[in-house]
Scaffold this motif. Structure first.
Motif, PDB file in Angstrom:
ATOM      1  N   ALA A 144      20.044   1.506  -4.962  1.00 20.25           N
ATOM      2  CA  ALA A 144      18.911   1.057  -4.148  1.00 20.25           C
ATOM      3  C   ALA A 144      18.822   1.883  -2.867  1.00 20.25           C
ATOM      4  N   SER A 145      19.958   2.166  -2.268  1.00 19.18           N
ATOM      5  CA  SER A 145      19.956   2.964  -1.034  1.00 19.18           C
ATOM      6  C   SER A 145      19.366   4.345  -1.295  1.00 19.18           C
ATOM      7  N   ALA A 146      19.767   4.944  -2.415  1.00 22.83           N
ATOM      8  CA  ALA A 146      19.243   6.273  -2.758  1.00 22.83           C
ATOM      9  C   ALA A 146      17.730   6.206  -2.963  1.00 22.83           C
ATOM     10  N   LEU A 147      17.249   5.130  -3.575  1.00 28.46           N
ATOM     11  CA  LEU A 147      15.800   4.967  -3.782  1.00 28.46           C
ATOM     12  C   LEU A 147      15.071   4.841  -2.452  1.00 28.46           C
ATOM     13  N   ALA A 148      15.676   4.130  -1.504  1.00 32.67           N
ATOM     14  CA  ALA A 148      15.039   3.948  -0.186  1.00 32.67           C
ATOM     15  C   ALA A 148      14.844   5.295   0.499  1.00 32.67           C
ATOM     16  N   TYR A 149      15.733   6.223   0.225  1.00 25.98           N
ATOM     17  CA  TYR A 149      15.622   7.562   0.803  1.00 25.98           C
ATOM     18  C   TYR A 149      14.756   8.483  -0.050  1.00 25.98           C
ATOM     19  N   MET A 180       0.834  -1.212   0.000  1.00 25.01           N
ATOM     20  CA  MET A 180       0.000   0.000   0.000  1.00 25.01           C
ATOM     21  C   MET A 180       0.864   1.256   0.000  1.00 25.01           C
ATOM     22  N   GLY A 181       1.824   1.252  -0.859  1.00 27.89           N
ATOM     23  CA  GLY A 181       2.664   2.427  -1.037  1.00 27.89           C
ATOM     24  C   GLY A 181       3.859   2.506  -0.107  1.00 27.89           C
ATOM     25  N   ARG A 182       3.922   1.608   0.892  1.00 26.87           N
ATOM     26  CA  ARG A 182       5.023   1.687   1.863  1.00 26.87           C
ATOM     27  C   ARG A 182       5.988   0.525   1.680  1.00 26.87           C
ATOM     28  N   PRO A 183       7.272   0.793   1.492  1.00 29.62           N
ATOM     29  CA  PRO A 183       8.236  -0.309   1.417  1.00 29.62           C
ATOM     30  C   PRO A 183       8.371  -0.983   2.775  1.00 29.62           C
ATOM     31  N   ARG A 184       8.348  -2.317   2.761  1.00 25.54           N
ATOM     32  CA  ARG A 184       8.462  -3.084   4.012  1.00 25.54           C
ATOM     33  C   ARG A 184       9.328  -4.308   3.778  1.00 25.54           C
ATOM     34  N   VAL A 185      10.050  -4.676   4.837  1.00 24.62           N
ATOM     35  CA  VAL A 185      10.856  -5.894   4.787  1.00 24.62           C
ATOM     36  C   VAL A 185       9.984  -7.071   5.211  1.00 24.62           C
ATOM     37  N   ILE A 186      10.217  -8.235   4.635  1.00 21.61           N
ATOM     38  CA  ILE A 186       9.486  -9.441   5.040  1.00 21.61           C
ATOM     39  C   ILE A 186      10.376 -10.213   6.006  1.00 21.61           C
ATOM     40  N   PRO A 187       9.949 -10.353   7.264  1.00 19.11           N
ATOM     41  CA  PRO A 187      10.825 -11.023   8.233  1.00 19.11           C
ATOM     42  C   PRO A 187      10.766 -12.544   8.099  1.00 19.11           C
ATOM     43  N   ALA A 225       6.481  -1.848 -11.581  1.00 18.67           N
ATOM     44  CA  ALA A 225       5.104  -2.368 -11.631  1.00 18.67           C
ATOM     45  C   ALA A 225       4.088  -1.246 -11.800  1.00 18.67           C
ATOM     46  N   GLY A 226       4.572   0.004 -11.832  1.00 20.25           N
ATOM     47  CA  GLY A 226       3.658   1.132 -12.011  1.00 20.25           C
ATOM     48  C   GLY A 226       2.870   1.476 -10.764  1.00 20.25           C
ATOM     49  N   GLU A 227       3.385   1.082  -9.589  1.00 22.91           N
ATOM     50  CA  GLU A 227       2.661   1.356  -8.337  1.00 22.91           C
ATOM     51  C   GLU A 227       3.095   2.693  -7.747  1.00 22.91           C
ATOM     52  N   GLU A 228       2.196   3.244  -6.924  1.00 18.47           N
ATOM     53  CA  GLU A 228       2.536   4.448  -6.153  1.00 18.47           C
ATOM     54  C   GLU A 228       3.436   4.026  -5.001  1.00 18.47           C
ATOM     55  N   VAL A 229       4.518   4.764  -4.811  1.00 19.87           N
ATOM     56  CA  VAL A 229       5.408   4.435  -3.686  1.00 19.87           C
ATOM     57  C   VAL A 229       5.634   5.683  -2.847  1.00 19.87           C
ATOM     58  N   ASP A 230       5.387   5.547  -1.548  1.00 22.82           N
ATOM     59  CA  ASP A 230       5.701   6.650  -0.643  1.00 22.82           C
ATOM     60  C   ASP A 230       7.093   6.434  -0.095  1.00 22.82           C
ATOM     61  N   ALA A 231       7.527   7.373   0.734  1.00 20.70           N
ATOM     62  CA  ALA A 231       8.839   7.213   1.379  1.00 20.70           C
ATOM     63  C   ALA A 231       8.773   6.083   2.392  1.00 20.70           C
TER      64      ALA A 231
END
Lengths: 191, 554
Positions: free
Chosen positions: B149-154, B21-28, B353-359
């Motif tokens: 990738a690090s720059a994208l995460a920020y 839902m727009g938020r990057p998350r790690v899968i534990p 994938a064309g999704e909306e991504v927030d910070a």
């Protein structure tokens, strides 16, 4: 509302305009208004249905979220307790090694250990079985290998640090010393 | 169904993430975000990946493979349990495990992935990484560089032109890269690294130091006994982590060894200063590589706009300090340094994938927290210097401590004044409260050690404590709703946001007179702010807000 003002402005009596003409205009405007109100009412009805569904979804999500938060809080509490208590248990176990033949000291230390582990069990934290059993990499971390002639390979000989589980999840692997067959020894099943 | 995931396939550990839902998350996996990049075969012939594989390494080294990433792109093969494998086949096993973890979490098996690689990876290594993904049943839609990738995460892909330094210090490897961002494109322009330098080396320095001290005192070398060594390694790692937040770490292991039948106990304290001394040469290696990277890019430190900290070892305070000293700016570490690369890969996956991504969602302190102390400001010693204990943009909850001392002989009390803000003079910041610590043991000036600790929770509550180390004498206070107590100047942030909005709306207003009126109001507020005329600011702000509201209503 702008359109009411417009309406009022249209129907202010103006000299030169006949009553019949004005009534006709009024009827037309009223019909248009009625259509507009119908449309708005339908849209509002749709919005209400959507809102009801959203509220229902939110309730479901909240229930799920509440359970997730509750489980998370319990886990966090248990992990905090484990973090504080496990080093203390490690000290007691290490002391047991040095108790030697002093049975009353050993008994006392085991009693303290039991009480600590009962306290942990209340939070779902239980020790991992290791000593004397088969080495299991999903539960045990081998930190020492000992060559032996009288045992099959990969049997846990010593429990260096006791491992623990929270429910089914390993929170600390047992650190163990494991047997290795002396070169040339073949055990049944190794061929 | 989550189609694309992002994967950080690391030398020591690997991580998988996705955008939810727009938020990057790690899968534990089993409560841990990372799995060790280790593959093995058990005695029963079962494939082991991650922690179980690492657990059996010492018994079955011939059936276990670690750090296979170092072999990617080479012609080398590895032997595991008597069979030969290519590095990509081993990597595929790790990726397969990550894919299974994702499936267990998401309910569906991910079909596609973005996988990260070091910037220095040549074509052959990149191709092998792609093949590894395909062997694991993943369609590798993109291979991206780790610093990218690090720059994208920020969220830096949304920024204007920037030059960013990415300092990545992990468990076993170090990489430093400079990336250039322009028009949403991120390009690595220089990179250097050391494949055998990381947190494991820092642990070893503590192990050797503590074992050395124990040997001096008792004549027993703890490193010679596997059992004692295992305990010491664990204690050293815990101490290293503790020293990131506190100035001292106590290492206590009872009954760790025996001499002449008598048990020996290990009890030693390691200070942060001592730890920094122990790892000084290792950090120097990183700064030499940093200088080389700047030279390769023909850049000076002042050419760099931002510094990102990646990798768990960047949590060591000395890393931020040397970077700040060398580069002239504070490095950023708001995004979890262990997860940053995977989160960035997930962001890239979502973009594809064309999704909306927030910070990446991070709760951080908006302002620094600290106390008033005698210290140096602009080369002069002042009585009212601001000593920061929790820096701004620190992820919360957090707990940090620093050590202070007395200034007079036999000084028996200290006053702890707590402030919030960024002014190097304490009184230039928002005052939050004060308390006294009394009954300090008489001693020459500079001898007593007073540890001041700040504990900041998610609700904005801060516990401040002062403890005299020797006697244990303690005093504390609680400050609630720290977030509401903004420094006076920081309230301007809200007003500036209103001004920005006015200018943005004015840009879309067709009527010239209305547009001019909005812009004029915005200019007038700015002028009033510059003159510190807060009465005028309040009046004009009210007028502007009313005008903006009307525009929005229309």
């Amino acid at each position: 509302m702008g359109f009411i003002n417009d309406l009022a402005a249209k129907f202010t009596f103006r000299p030169g305009r006949g009553r019949k003409e004005q009534n006709g205009l009024l009827a037309e405007e009223l019909a248009a208004l009625a259509k507009k109100i119908e449309r708005l009412a339908r849209e509002q009805y749709k919005a209400n249905i959507l809102a009801e569904q959203s509220i229902s979804m939110i309730h479901e999500q909240r229930a799920g979220l509440r359970e997730e938060i509750r489980a998370g809080a319990i886990r966090e509490l248990a992990m905090g307790l484990a973090g504080d208590l496990l080093p203390i248990i490690d000290g007691i176990l290490a002391c047991l090694d040095f108790a030697g033949e002093n049975e009353s000291l050993r008994a006392g230390l085991r009693s303290v250990l039991d009480r600590a582990e009962v306290a942990l069990a209340r939070y779902g934290i239980t020790p991992i079985e290791a000593l004397g059993g088969k080495f299991n990499p999903s539960l045990h971390n081998a930190v020492e290998v000992v060559e032996v002639s009288d045992l099959p390979p990969e049997i846990v000989l010593k429990e260096i640090t006791r491992g623990y589980r929270l429910g089914e999840a390993v929170i600390r692997y047992s650190e163990v010393a494991v047997s290795k067959s002396q070169t040339g020894t073949v055990w049944p099943g190794m061929e | 169904m989550k189609e694309i995931v992002g994967i950080d396939l690391g030398t020591t550990n690997s991580v998988i993430a996705y955008v939810d839902m727009g938020r990057p998350r790690v899968i534990p996996a089993d409560g841990d975000a990372r799995i060790p990049s280790v593959v093995g075969v058990s005695e029963e012939g079962k494939l082991l990946v991650g922690r179980p594989a690492r657990n059996q390494y010492i018994i079955r080294p011939e059936s276990t493979v670690k750090s296979v990433k170092r072999l990617m792109g080479s012609e080398q093969r590895v032997i595991m349990a008597g069979k030969e494998y290519t590095p990509s086949q081993i990597s595929a096993m790790i990726l397969g495990r990550l894919r299974d973890i994702a499936q267990a979490h998401l309910g569906d098996r991910p079909q596609k992935a973005v996988i990260t690689v070091p910037a220095y990876f040549a074509d052959a290594a990149r191709q092998e990484t792609r093949e590894a993904g395909e062997l694991a049943g993943l369609d590798v839609v993109r291979i991206i560089n780790e610093p990218t990738a690090s720059a994208l995460a920020y969220g830096l892909n949304r920024e204007d032109e920037q030059r960013v330094l990415v300092y990545d210090l992990g468990g076993g490897t170090f990489d430093v890269s400079i990336v250039e961002i322009a028009s949403g494109v991120i390009e690595v322009i220089a990179t250097s690294g050391d494949n055998h330098l990381g947190g494991d080396d820092f642990d070893q320095r503590i192990v050797d130091y503590v074992a050395g001290e124990f040997l001096k005192e008792h004549g027993v070398d703890l490193r010679r006994d596997a059992r004692a060594l295992a305990r010491l390694i664990r204690a050293a790692e815990a101490a290293k982590i503790e020293l990131s937040d506190h100035p001292f770490a106590a290492i206590r292991e009872e009954f760790i060894a025996a001499k002449d039948g008598k048990p020996l106990n290990l009890g030693i304290e390691v200070s942060r200063a001592k730890f920094e001394e122990l790892i000084g040469d290792l950090l120097d290696r990183t700064t030499r590589l940093l200088d080389k990277t700047l030279a390769d890019a023909s850049m000076k430190p002042s050419d760099i706009d931002r510094i990102l900290l990646v990798g768990g070892s960047t949590r060591i305070p000395a890393v931020s300090e040397i970077l700040e000293a060398r580069m002239g700016k504070e490095p950023s570490s708001e995004v979890n340094p262990d997860e940053c690369v995977a989160l960035g890969a997930a962001v890239q996956a979502a973009i594809i994938a064309g999704e909306e991504v927030d910070a990446v969602l991070v709760d951080v302190t908006a302002f620094s927290l600290g106390i008033s102390a005698i210290g140096e400001v602009g080369g002069m010693v002042v009585p009212n210097a601001y000593s920061t204990i929790i820096k701004r943009n620190t992820v919360i909850p957090t707990s940090k401590a620093e050590v202070y001392t007395t200034v007079r002989d036999n000084q028996d009390e200290v006053e702890i004044e707590v402030y919030q803000g960024e002014n190097p003079i304490a009184s230039g910041n928002a005052f939050l409260g004060k308390f006294m610590l009394k009954g300090i043991k008489p001693a020459p000036a500079g001898e007593p050690k007073i540890i001041v600790k700040f504990e900041y929770d998610l609700d904005g509550m801060v516990q401040v404590s002062a403890v005299e180390k020797e006697t244990g004498k303690e005093q504390r206070m609680t400050i609630s709703n720290v977030r509401d107590k903004v420094p006076e100047k920081a309230e301007n942030t809200a007003i500036l946001a209103v001004i920005d909005k006015a200018r943005s709306i004015a840009g879309g207003v067709e009527d010239e007179e209305e547009r001019a009126a909005l812009l004029s109001l915005a200019d007038d507020i700015e002028a009033a702010l510059d003159q510190d005329d807060m009465d005028a600011v309040a009046e004009l702000e009210a007028e502007l807000i009313d005008a903006l509201y009307e525009f929005e209503e229309e």
